[in-house]
Design a protein around this motif. Sequence first.
Motif, mmCIF file in Angstrom:
data_model
loop_
_atom_site.group_PDB
_atom_site.id
_atom_site.type_symbol
_atom_site.label_atom_id
_atom_site.label_comp_id
_atom_site.label_asym_id
_atom_site.label_seq_id
_atom_site.Cartn_x
_atom_site.Cartn_y
_atom_site.Cartn_z
ATOM 1 N N ILE A 94 0.829 -1.204 0.000
ATOM 2 C CA ILE A 94 0.000 0.000 0.000
ATOM 3 C C ILE A 94 0.868 1.261 0.000
ATOM 4 C CG2 ILE A 94 -0.268 0.355 2.527
ATOM 5 C CD1 ILE A 94 -3.020 0.712 -0.088
ATOM 6 N N SER A 95 2.081 1.162 0.528
ATOM 7 C CA SER A 95 2.890 2.385 0.636
ATOM 8 C C SER A 95 3.298 2.927 -0.729
ATOM 9 C CB SER A 95 4.112 2.158 1.532
ATOM 10 O OG SER A 95 5.014 1.305 0.905
ATOM 11 N N LEU B 54 -7.248 -4.052 0.122
ATOM 12 C CA LEU B 54 -8.157 -5.187 -0.089
ATOM 13 C C LEU B 54 -7.912 -5.812 -1.461
ATOM 14 C CD1 LEU B 54 -11.444 -3.705 1.407
ATOM 15 C CD2 LEU B 54 -10.260 -5.753 2.244
ATOM 16 N N GLU C 243 4.345 -6.083 11.460
ATOM 17 C CA GLU C 243 3.503 -5.896 12.655
ATOM 18 C C GLU C 243 2.046 -6.277 12.398
ATOM 19 O OE1 GLU C 243 3.874 -1.953 14.261
ATOM 20 O OE2 GLU C 243 6.039 -1.912 13.943
ATOM 21 N N HIS C 244 1.647 -6.387 11.124
ATOM 22 C CA HIS C 244 0.234 -6.627 10.839
ATOM 23 C C HIS C 244 -0.195 -8.084 11.046
ATOM 24 C CE1 HIS C 244 -0.432 -2.531 9.538
ATOM 25 N NE2 HIS C 244 0.595 -2.594 8.720
ATOM 26 N N LEU D 224 -12.305 -4.910 6.424
ATOM 27 C CA LEU D 224 -11.489 -5.762 7.275
ATOM 28 C C LEU D 224 -10.655 -6.679 6.373
ATOM 29 C CD1 LEU D 224 -11.241 -6.157 10.337
ATOM 30 C CD2 LEU D 224 -13.211 -7.671 10.252
ATOM 31 N N ILE D 225 -9.359 -6.571 6.439
ATOM 32 C CA ILE D 225 -8.489 -7.456 5.645
ATOM 33 C C ILE D 225 -8.311 -8.792 6.353
ATOM 34 C CG2 ILE D 225 -6.175 -7.826 4.748
ATOM 35 C CD1 ILE D 225 -5.792 -4.956 4.377
ATOM 36 N N THR E 271 -7.234 -6.072 11.374
ATOM 37 C CA THR E 271 -6.457 -5.351 10.369
ATOM 38 C C THR E 271 -7.405 -4.789 9.318
ATOM 39 O OG1 THR E 271 -4.571 -6.801 10.735
ATOM 40 C CG2 THR E 271 -4.584 -5.565 8.676
ATOM 41 N N ALA F 125 -8.237 -2.230 5.897
ATOM 42 C CA ALA F 125 -7.837 -1.390 4.764
ATOM 43 C C ALA F 125 -8.687 -0.131 4.852
ATOM 44 C CB ALA F 125 -8.097 -2.108 3.452
ATOM 45 N N ASP G 298 -9.349 3.447 3.064
ATOM 46 C CA ASP G 298 -9.092 4.154 1.802
ATOM 47 C C ASP G 298 -9.936 5.419 1.738
ATOM 48 O OD1 ASP G 298 -7.415 2.169 0.148
ATOM 49 O OD2 ASP G 298 -9.040 0.922 0.925
ATOM 50 N N SER H 52 -0.516 -0.514 14.593
ATOM 51 C CA SER H 52 0.456 -0.595 13.497
ATOM 52 C C SER H 52 -0.166 -0.021 12.236
ATOM 53 C CB SER H 52 0.849 -2.054 13.260
ATOM 54 O OG SER H 52 1.400 -2.592 14.436
ATOM 55 N N TYR H 53 0.613 0.777 11.510
ATOM 56 C CA TYR H 53 0.123 1.452 10.314
ATOM 57 C C TYR H 53 1.106 1.271 9.167
ATOM 58 C CZ TYR H 53 -2.361 3.950 14.009
ATOM 59 O OH TYR H 53 -3.110 4.257 15.119
ATOM 60 N N THR H 54 0.581 1.057 7.975
ATOM 61 C CA THR H 54 1.398 1.214 6.777
ATOM 62 C C THR H 54 0.597 2.121 5.863
ATOM 63 O OG1 THR H 54 2.213 -1.038 7.069
ATOM 64 C CG2 THR H 54 2.703 0.019 4.969
ATOM 65 N N GLN H 55 1.171 3.264 5.513
ATOM 66 C CA GLN H 55 0.431 4.307 4.802
ATOM 67 C C GLN H 55 1.008 4.532 3.413
ATOM 68 O OE1 GLN H 55 0.008 7.934 7.030
ATOM 69 N NE2 GLN H 55 -1.174 8.966 5.445
ATOM 70 N N GLN H 56 0.102 4.838 2.493
ATOM 71 C CA GLN H 56 0.506 5.235 1.147
ATOM 72 C C GLN H 56 1.422 6.458 1.236
ATOM 73 O OE1 GLN H 56 -2.374 7.376 -1.211
ATOM 74 N NE2 GLN H 56 -2.080 5.937 -2.892
ATOM 75 N N ARG I 105 -4.442 6.428 1.764
ATOM 76 C CA ARG I 105 -4.861 5.060 2.080
ATOM 77 C C ARG I 105 -3.910 4.503 3.124
ATOM 78 N NH1 ARG I 105 -7.533 3.217 -2.544
ATOM 79 N NH2 ARG I 105 -7.160 4.498 -4.397
ATOM 80 N N VAL J 186 -3.163 0.803 5.871
ATOM 81 C CA VAL J 186 -3.541 -0.435 6.539
ATOM 82 C C VAL J 186 -3.269 -0.219 8.022
ATOM 83 C CG1 VAL J 186 -3.001 -2.888 6.842
ATOM 84 C CG2 VAL J 186 -3.043 -1.897 4.547
ATOM 85 N N THR K 298 -3.584 -2.011 11.935
ATOM 86 C CA THR K 298 -3.882 -3.143 12.816
ATOM 87 C C THR K 298 -3.986 -2.636 14.244
ATOM 88 O OG1 THR K 298 -2.750 -4.720 11.380
ATOM 89 C CG2 THR K 298 -3.082 -5.391 13.660
ATOM 90 N N ARG L 9 5.102 9.244 13.540
ATOM 91 C CA ARG L 9 5.093 7.796 13.329
ATOM 92 C C ARG L 9 6.059 7.082 14.275
ATOM 93 N NH1 ARG L 9 2.931 6.016 8.669
ATOM 94 N NH2 ARG L 9 3.158 4.041 9.718
ATOM 95 N N ARG M 58 6.581 5.877 17.465
ATOM 96 C CA ARG M 58 5.561 5.700 18.500
ATOM 97 C C ARG M 58 6.096 5.666 19.916
ATOM 98 N NH1 ARG M 58 3.457 0.605 15.310
ATOM 99 N NH2 ARG M 58 5.695 0.700 14.861
#
Lengths: 222, 222, 222, 222
Positions: free
Chosen positions: B22-23, B30, B58-59, C5-6, C63, C65, C67, C84-88, C151, C153, C155, D79, D81
């Motif tokens: 996604i990054s 999804l 971490e996910h 929800l992923i 977890t 998604a 958007d 936990s985050y992973t961001q665009q 966007r 993700v 958790t 970010r 944390r």
Amino acid sequence: MHVGLISYTPDPEGVIAAAARISVSNVSALDLKEKQTPERVAGLLKYLLSAGHLSPFEHASFTFAIDGISRVTSHQLVRHRLASYTQQSQRYVSFKKLDFVTPNTIAAKPDWLAKYNEAVQNAHRLYCEMLDAGIPAEDARYILPNAAETRLVMTMNARELMNAAGLRLCLRAQWEIIQLFDYVKREVEKVAPLIAEQLQAKCYRLGYCDERESCGLFPTRQ
Amino acid sequence: MHVGLISYTPDPEGVIAAAARISVSNVSALDLKEKQTPERVAGLLKYLLSAGHLSPFEHASFTFAIDGISRVTSHQLVRHRLASYTQQSQRYVSFKKLDFVTPNTIAAKPDWLAKYNEAVQNAHRLYCEMLDAGIPAEDARYILPNAAETRLVMTMNARELMNAAGLRLCLRAQWEIIQLFDYVKREVEKVAPLIAEQLQAKCYRLGYCDERESCGLFPTRQ
Amino acid sequence: MHVGLISYTPDPEGVIAAAARISVSNVSALDLKEKQTPERVAGLLKYLLSAGHLSPFEHASFTFAIDGISRVTSHQLVRHRLASYTQQSQRYVSFKKLDFVTPNTIAAKPDWLAKYNEAVQNAHRLYCEMLDAGIPAEDARYILPNAAETRLVMTMNARELMNAAGLRLCLRAQWEIIQLFDYVKREVEKVAPLIAEQLQAKCYRLGYCDERESCGLFPTRQ
Amino acid sequence: MHVGLISYTPDPEGVIAAAARISVSNVSALDLKEKQTPERVAGLLKYLLSAGHLSPFEHASFTFAIDGISRVTSHQLVRHRLASYTQQSQRYVSFKKLDFVTPNTIAAKPDWLAKYNEAVQNAHRLYCEMLDAGIPAEDARYILPNAAETRLVMTMNARELMNAAGLRLCLRAQWEIIQLFDYVKREVEKVAPLIAEQLQAKCYRLGYCDERESCGLFPTRQ
């Protein structure tokens, strides 16, 4: 048990107040900190607490030397994860003399106290013999009792101190960790009285008891 | 000691890969998760590891039932703060029968083993007598040895599992916690082999030993 | 905005219940999990919530998604540190087309809406021109508005979901993050209705409003 | 951009050293702290770093006033944390005058700079008009650019400072956050030179570059 403050954020309450004000100001927190009076700091902290805005309390930290607690209590203590600990190792330190903690319920009864002391001494004697026989300290210590004393350095910020004290000064906590947080509170009192005042059982903040049964201090929610 | 997986994020490696993508993507995670092959997932995880981009790991979380470790080891284990633990209480559970751990250095020597067993039994006998005499379990347990077994539930995400295993599978860790993480690794292997592969002493990742002395597996940095 | 929800801990409520029971049991959590009925799980969760024993809720993770939220909201969201985050990335993704969020207070007024849309388009046009002129995306994006969509993700475990929802479903939170947590709640509802029920403004748990002024739902503490 | 130290743990390096020594000592950390020379502290810190024993570095904290960074950079910064932040709110503060950050790649080209400035001013003009028309600041701000300046107070302990600097002083990080950590380092230098020395790109500690491509400072691992 002995608890002493090794170090702490100087002017902890002033730092918290200056940090809190940055969220609604357009000048540097350096200036905000310069230009505040003790009265204004006290008023602001009172407001933050009443409004549940606790995050600025994270900016002040306290570092304690904690000596002479049992491993029972150190195991409970390190469950507070938003804190830093460095603990005396039973792997790398050999205990020729064993200091240990005795609960009052045992100390108050001479017969049981004698048996308890004897049992601790027996365990320690075997520990020493195993060390002499070349068994590593990290293994010999399996025979040491929970009562064995330990030492550690703990750093906690004011927000987590309030949270941990809320749980550990509740009368449902065990006597030894209650005593520990009483000492912690006394140390904080010397340098940050407004924060120390907040180191109290959680029911004071909630206004009710959320445990299954109340100790009588506050009624349960129903 | 017994370690069993109670639950875990289904398709853990696929979740990590989708999150990582996604990054650098402009479609929903999804969709990313839908449209990936095992090969692509494997390739991406390999890249993330080599580039030190560990946060997507971490996910995926893993929840273990851990039974029959000593309080020596549970005290070490809960020092990993980026994880969740629920542990059997010595305050609320009374132990009519005491299960306990015996280090191999003691078990290997019949004389010492006999003395060790006897000392554990003596401590446990006094514990039971104190319970019968009305001393609360939370206090009677001060006489129980470090060797006493405990149980807990632990949830750790894959990133922290890699970090904790890095420290605890190092040969400088104590044998009991090494064994624990060996079992943890075995459980992860069943459901996430690419992650399990990364549960290894930190020197494998670093390419050198950063301890004072090397065990021989990798040279120290000099 | 879309929230899906992923992945999540299967049988999240059963895992929480089994973990909670280990603290007062002397059998493995694996067995505890096997032998529990939905009724017993529901009863136990209710008890844990009423007694403020929230730590077992950490054993179940979700977890998502997420958007189409603005950078306004993503900046607020990632302040919840126990997640936990992973961001665009706006550094690595170039936006030939700019999706953006429009607040209702602007959308409801045609004149302002027209000006707002025009201003966003002007900013995006300059962004594209700068990209064409070789200015890196990571720098060109300085001209993009807060409204720009992103966007990510995320958790979060059930305990932190309850805490974050407590703050973000309060009517003092901003409309966009309220909406986000409404969607989060709806997703959790599908797989863990007892947990979803607890995703509500903090006043429901406290029994009073701890903000400066109440929205009317609950009175302030005085 | 301006970074200033508001407060910090006094004698930070001495506190770290005393804490570290408790793990292998049988006297109080209070005594250990009393009886150490600067040379001994320096030697111990060097050892801890070389052996990867970083946890004692958590006992020293630093609180910074950070003013004049863009929201691009504040979004990246938070970010991390394992730190505490209090940030100026765009909900509660109205910006009659907009301070903003201009990347060098734009500032260096007069044509683009003029267009950039004009676009920022246009966005700010619409923001002010919307405020005058009664649109709440929290909504009007959706039109403000990423370039808009913000202020915050950040508290980080020495261990996390080393970790964050390791990532953010890497040349793959964006110029603005590199500059921020350069200033952070300069501030730490004034009060804790041994710690400041460790605020450097992660490759210095690793001995190699773990990114996809090296900037030339250190080779990648192959």
